[in-house]
Design a protein around this motif. Sequence first.
Motif, PDB file in Angstrom:
ATOM      1  N   ARG A   1      12.347   6.659  -1.940  1.00 53.63           N
ATOM      2  CA  ARG A   1      11.698   7.428  -1.160  1.00 53.63           C
ATOM      3  C   ARG A   1      11.116   6.999   0.191  1.00 53.63           C
ATOM      4  NH1 ARG A   1       6.557   5.172  -2.404  1.00 53.63           N
ATOM      5  NH2 ARG A   1       6.464   3.735  -4.322  1.00 53.63           N
ATOM      6  N   GLY A   2      11.664   5.931   0.598  1.00 54.08           N
ATOM      7  CA  GLY A   2      11.006   5.446   1.879  1.00 54.08           C
ATOM      8  C   GLY A   2      12.306   5.270   2.625  1.00 54.08           C
ATOM      9  N   LEU A   3      11.773   5.151   4.156  1.00 54.73           N
ATOM     10  CA  LEU A   3      12.764   4.963   5.159  1.00 54.73           C
ATOM     11  C   LEU A   3      12.242   4.258   6.362  1.00 54.73           C
ATOM     12  CD1 LEU A   3      15.750   5.123   6.490  1.00 54.73           C
ATOM     13  CD2 LEU A   3      14.812   7.307   7.583  1.00 54.73           C
ATOM     14  N   ILE A   4      12.716   2.764   6.729  1.00 56.36           N
ATOM     15  CA  ILE A   4      12.246   1.974   7.694  1.00 56.36           C
ATOM     16  C   ILE A   4      13.190   2.305   8.821  1.00 56.36           C
ATOM     17  CG2 ILE A   4      11.565  -0.103   8.415  1.00 56.36           C
ATOM     18  CD1 ILE A   4      10.808  -0.725   5.377  1.00 56.36           C
ATOM     19  N   VAL A   5      12.524   2.334  10.101  1.00 55.24           N
ATOM     20  CA  VAL A   5      13.239   2.387  11.398  1.00 55.24           C
ATOM     21  C   VAL A   5      12.732   1.497  12.497  1.00 55.24           C
ATOM     22  CG1 VAL A   5      14.273   4.761  11.008  1.00 55.24           C
ATOM     23  CG2 VAL A   5      12.116   4.675  12.223  1.00 55.24           C
ATOM     24  N   LYS A   6      13.332   1.114  13.672  1.00 53.49           N
ATOM     25  CA  LYS A   6      12.816   0.328  14.651  1.00 53.49           C
ATOM     26  C   LYS A   6      12.261   1.249  15.635  1.00 53.49           C
ATOM     27  CE  LYS A   6      16.554  -3.144  14.160  1.00 53.49           C
ATOM     28  NZ  LYS A   6      17.480  -3.907  14.965  1.00 53.49           N
TER      29      LYS A   6
ATOM     30  N   GLY B   1       0.925  -1.220  -0.055  1.00 55.17           N
ATOM     31  CA  GLY B   1       0.089   0.077   0.104  1.00 55.17           C
ATOM     32  C   GLY B   1       0.711   1.412  -0.013  1.00 55.17           C
ATOM     33  N   LEU B   2       1.903   1.081   0.664  1.00 50.72           N
ATOM     34  CA  LEU B   2       2.845   2.350   0.819  1.00 50.72           C
ATOM     35  C   LEU B   2       3.456   2.564  -0.591  1.00 50.72           C
ATOM     36  CD1 LEU B   2       4.170   1.743   4.161  1.00 50.72           C
ATOM     37  CD2 LEU B   2       3.233   3.900   3.602  1.00 50.72           C
ATOM     38  N   ALA B   3       3.985   1.380  -0.993  1.00 53.10           N
ATOM     39  CA  ALA B   3       4.834   1.708  -2.241  1.00 53.10           C
ATOM     40  C   ALA B   3       3.877   1.799  -3.421  1.00 53.10           C
ATOM     41  CB  ALA B   3       5.312  -0.124  -2.721  1.00 53.10           C
ATOM     42  N   ASN B   4       2.802   1.407  -3.631  1.00 51.68           N
ATOM     43  CA  ASN B   4       1.901   1.793  -4.535  1.00 51.68           C
ATOM     44  C   ASN B   4       1.219   3.126  -4.432  1.00 51.68           C
ATOM     45  OD1 ASN B   4       2.297  -0.705  -5.632  1.00 51.68           O
ATOM     46  ND2 ASN B   4       0.351  -1.549  -4.425  1.00 51.68           N
ATOM     47  N   SER B   5       1.385   3.821  -3.231  1.00 59.37           N
ATOM     48  CA  SER B   5       0.903   5.322  -3.025  1.00 59.37           C
ATOM     49  C   SER B   5       1.632   6.164  -3.623  1.00 59.37           C
ATOM     50  CB  SER B   5       0.620   5.628  -1.716  1.00 59.37           C
ATOM     51  OG  SER B   5       2.061   5.794  -1.073  1.00 59.37           O
ATOM     52  N   GLY B   6       2.947   5.931  -3.922  1.00 52.81           N
ATOM     53  CA  GLY B   6       3.811   6.800  -4.535  1.00 52.81           C
ATOM     54  C   GLY B   6       4.252   7.951  -3.573  1.00 52.81           C
ATOM     55  N   GLN B   7       3.874   7.933  -2.309  1.00 51.86           N
ATOM     56  CA  GLN B   7       4.388   9.094  -1.609  1.00 51.86           C
ATOM     57  C   GLN B   7       5.727   8.518  -0.688  1.00 51.86           C
ATOM     58  OE1 GLN B   7       1.693  11.623  -2.557  1.00 51.86           O
ATOM     59  NE2 GLN B   7       2.923  12.162  -0.650  1.00 51.86           N
ATOM     60  N   PRO B   8       6.410   9.653  -0.183  1.00 51.65           N
ATOM     61  CA  PRO B   8       7.696   9.356   0.506  1.00 51.65           C
ATOM     62  C   PRO B   8       6.952   8.790   1.796  1.00 51.65           C
ATOM     63  CG  PRO B   8       7.849  11.386  -0.705  1.00 51.65           C
ATOM     64  CD  PRO B   8       6.560  10.919  -0.896  1.00 51.65           C
ATOM     65  N   PHE B   9       7.790   7.991   2.531  1.00 51.10           N
ATOM     66  CA  PHE B   9       7.046   7.543   3.806  1.00 51.10           C
ATOM     67  C   PHE B   9       8.538   7.182   4.748  1.00 51.10           C
ATOM     68  CE2 PHE B   9       7.907   3.743   1.237  1.00 51.10           C
ATOM     69  CZ  PHE B   9       8.552   2.807   1.875  1.00 51.10           C
ATOM     70  N   LEU B  10       8.059   7.406   5.961  1.00 54.11           N
ATOM     71  CA  LEU B  10       9.224   7.144   7.209  1.00 54.11           C
ATOM     72  C   LEU B  10       8.260   6.130   8.015  1.00 54.11           C
ATOM     73  CD1 LEU B  10      11.434   7.379   9.127  1.00 54.11           C
ATOM     74  CD2 LEU B  10      10.261   9.439  10.318  1.00 54.11           C
TER      75      LEU B  10
ATOM     76  N   PHE C   1       9.922  -5.188  -2.844  1.00 53.64           N
ATOM     77  CA  PHE C   1       9.314  -3.843  -1.990  1.00 53.64           C
ATOM     78  C   PHE C   1      10.660  -2.652  -1.907  1.00 53.64           C
ATOM     79  CE2 PHE C   1       9.063  -1.384   2.025  1.00 53.64           C
ATOM     80  CZ  PHE C   1       8.124  -0.784   1.899  1.00 53.64           C
ATOM     81  N   GLU C   2      11.874  -3.221  -1.294  1.00 53.88           N
ATOM     82  CA  GLU C   2      12.748  -2.429  -0.921  1.00 53.88           C
ATOM     83  C   GLU C   2      13.378  -1.737  -2.142  1.00 53.88           C
ATOM     84  OE1 GLU C   2      15.749  -3.450   2.228  1.00 53.88           O
ATOM     85  OE2 GLU C   2      14.430  -5.157   2.441  1.00 53.88           O
ATOM     86  N   GLU C   3      13.468  -2.573  -3.402  1.00 50.82           N
ATOM     87  CA  GLU C   3      13.795  -1.949  -4.585  1.00 50.82           C
ATOM     88  C   GLU C   3      12.867  -0.894  -5.170  1.00 50.82           C
ATOM     89  OE1 GLU C   3      13.690  -5.258  -3.707  1.00 50.82           O
ATOM     90  OE2 GLU C   3      15.667  -5.977  -3.720  1.00 50.82           O
ATOM     91  N   GLU C   4      11.608  -1.030  -4.975  1.00 56.51           N
ATOM     92  CA  GLU C   4      10.412  -0.169  -5.434  1.00 56.51           C
ATOM     93  C   GLU C   4      10.557   1.152  -4.755  1.00 56.51           C
ATOM     94  OE1 GLU C   4       7.048   1.126  -7.673  1.00 56.51           O
ATOM     95  OE2 GLU C   4       8.484  -0.968  -7.915  1.00 56.51           O
ATOM     96  N   THR C   5      10.984   1.078  -3.436  1.00 58.06           N
ATOM     97  CA  THR C   5      10.860   2.221  -2.502  1.00 58.06           C
ATOM     98  C   THR C   5      12.038   2.830  -2.108  1.00 58.06           C
ATOM     99  OG1 THR C   5      10.618   0.904  -0.681  1.00 58.06           O
ATOM    100  CG2 THR C   5       8.494   1.540  -1.780  1.00 58.06           C
TER     101      THR C   5
END
Length: 452
Positions: A326-331, A290-299, A319-323
């Motif tokens: 424009r995306g960052l995942i943190v714990k 859902g995040l990937a397909n939205s096209g929006q940057p995300f944290l 998923f990681e290649e797709e985003t």
Amino acid sequence: MARIGENQRPQAPHVLLFPLPFQGHINPMLQLATFLLSKGFSITIVHTQFNSPNPSNFPNFHFEPIPDGLSDGMDTTAILSTININCIAPFRAVLARMLSENRHGPISCVITDDFLFFTQSVTDSLKVPRIVLVTYNAIGFLTSSRFQMLHEKGYYPIQDPKSEDPVSEIPPLRIKDLPIITTSTMDATLQLFVSLTIATRASSGLIFNTPDCLEQTTLANLRLDLRIPVFPIGPLHKFMVGPPDSSSLLTPDNNCMAWLAKQAPLSVIYVSFGSTGVMDGADLAEMAWGLANSGQPFLWVVRPGSVSVSECAKLPEGFEEETRDRGLIVKWAPQQDVLAHPAVGGFWTHNGWNSTLESICEGVPMLCSPRLAEQGINARLVSHVWRVGMTLENELERGEIERGIRRLMVGHEGKEIRERIKDLKENVNCSIRKGGSSHQSLDALIDLISSF
């Protein structure tokens, strides 16, 4: 010649505070303690060994740990029931000792979480006033206090958790907004809420981490019903003195702030489902796409333990290649700082009350995905009463997630929400200024504590 004691300063009034050992309850209690310290009170924190706060973050507090008898794998109802049995004797011993020693000044009162209802009988027996802190909102407490009535009228056990039928006794709630309680714990939960309500009515006062402007009618009804002083003093984090993450049980990844600085204003959707929620691997995959397909940057905060151990916690392949750009995942993230950042334009949240308040205070529109406890109530307020967000009404599904993010971040509806939350933010911020309702309630609370 000076008389003995003439040059000795009188000891500061002493307040003992006892939080429930969950992050969403610890934060407001320690925020309140920090405020009271700034007003000249001596502070002692009594806490369980389970999820104990870090004393090194609060060098001016005194800490008193007590045994709790909790074990791994207990559900929330079992934890609450166990604490309210096992902690009676050790809490009584600590309080009696402190009253006898008087090392940190005379104890004016004890402030405890409302779910620690056993403390009322202990404080009564030792003739110490008890004030109750409710760390969630007023309508959530009203629902808890009426749980027996809701059970008797057939709302519980909930037969259809997707039902949009109204709960006529507690408007504007629907059946789907009520906290979901499993039938296996129904009797224990019923007894818990009955005991909580009885103990709160017997207390010397009730503090809410909510401002009057958000829940004026509910607060007025509670004052009439309870007949004890009620102090709506929220948002408590705005009165906090010191680092905003000092009460966190998890270590935030502050590197995300540098990443945010590279993003366009209002472009990033921040995603966090809190410190306790658990999802399955399928939900994680739907969120990811859902995040990937939205096209929006995300944290996106993916907390260790947030995915069921029986499920695959890995992000879906591709998923990681797709985003990546424009995306960052943190714990874990420094949430208050994140929400205050100009790059953040939306918050996809579980709607814990602290998160909801923090989002309102920073004027960040919300995409709501309530998971447990009173979160459905909060989401209902956000989307249908204050109208400063929208709710994903169904199960987590990538298409609905994508549409929801787009509607919130770039759609016309999202723009209208952004304007409404600006106004709500200003109303809440007015409440904490000198002369505002929360500021006045804090002054009244200090007067009450000083009168004991």
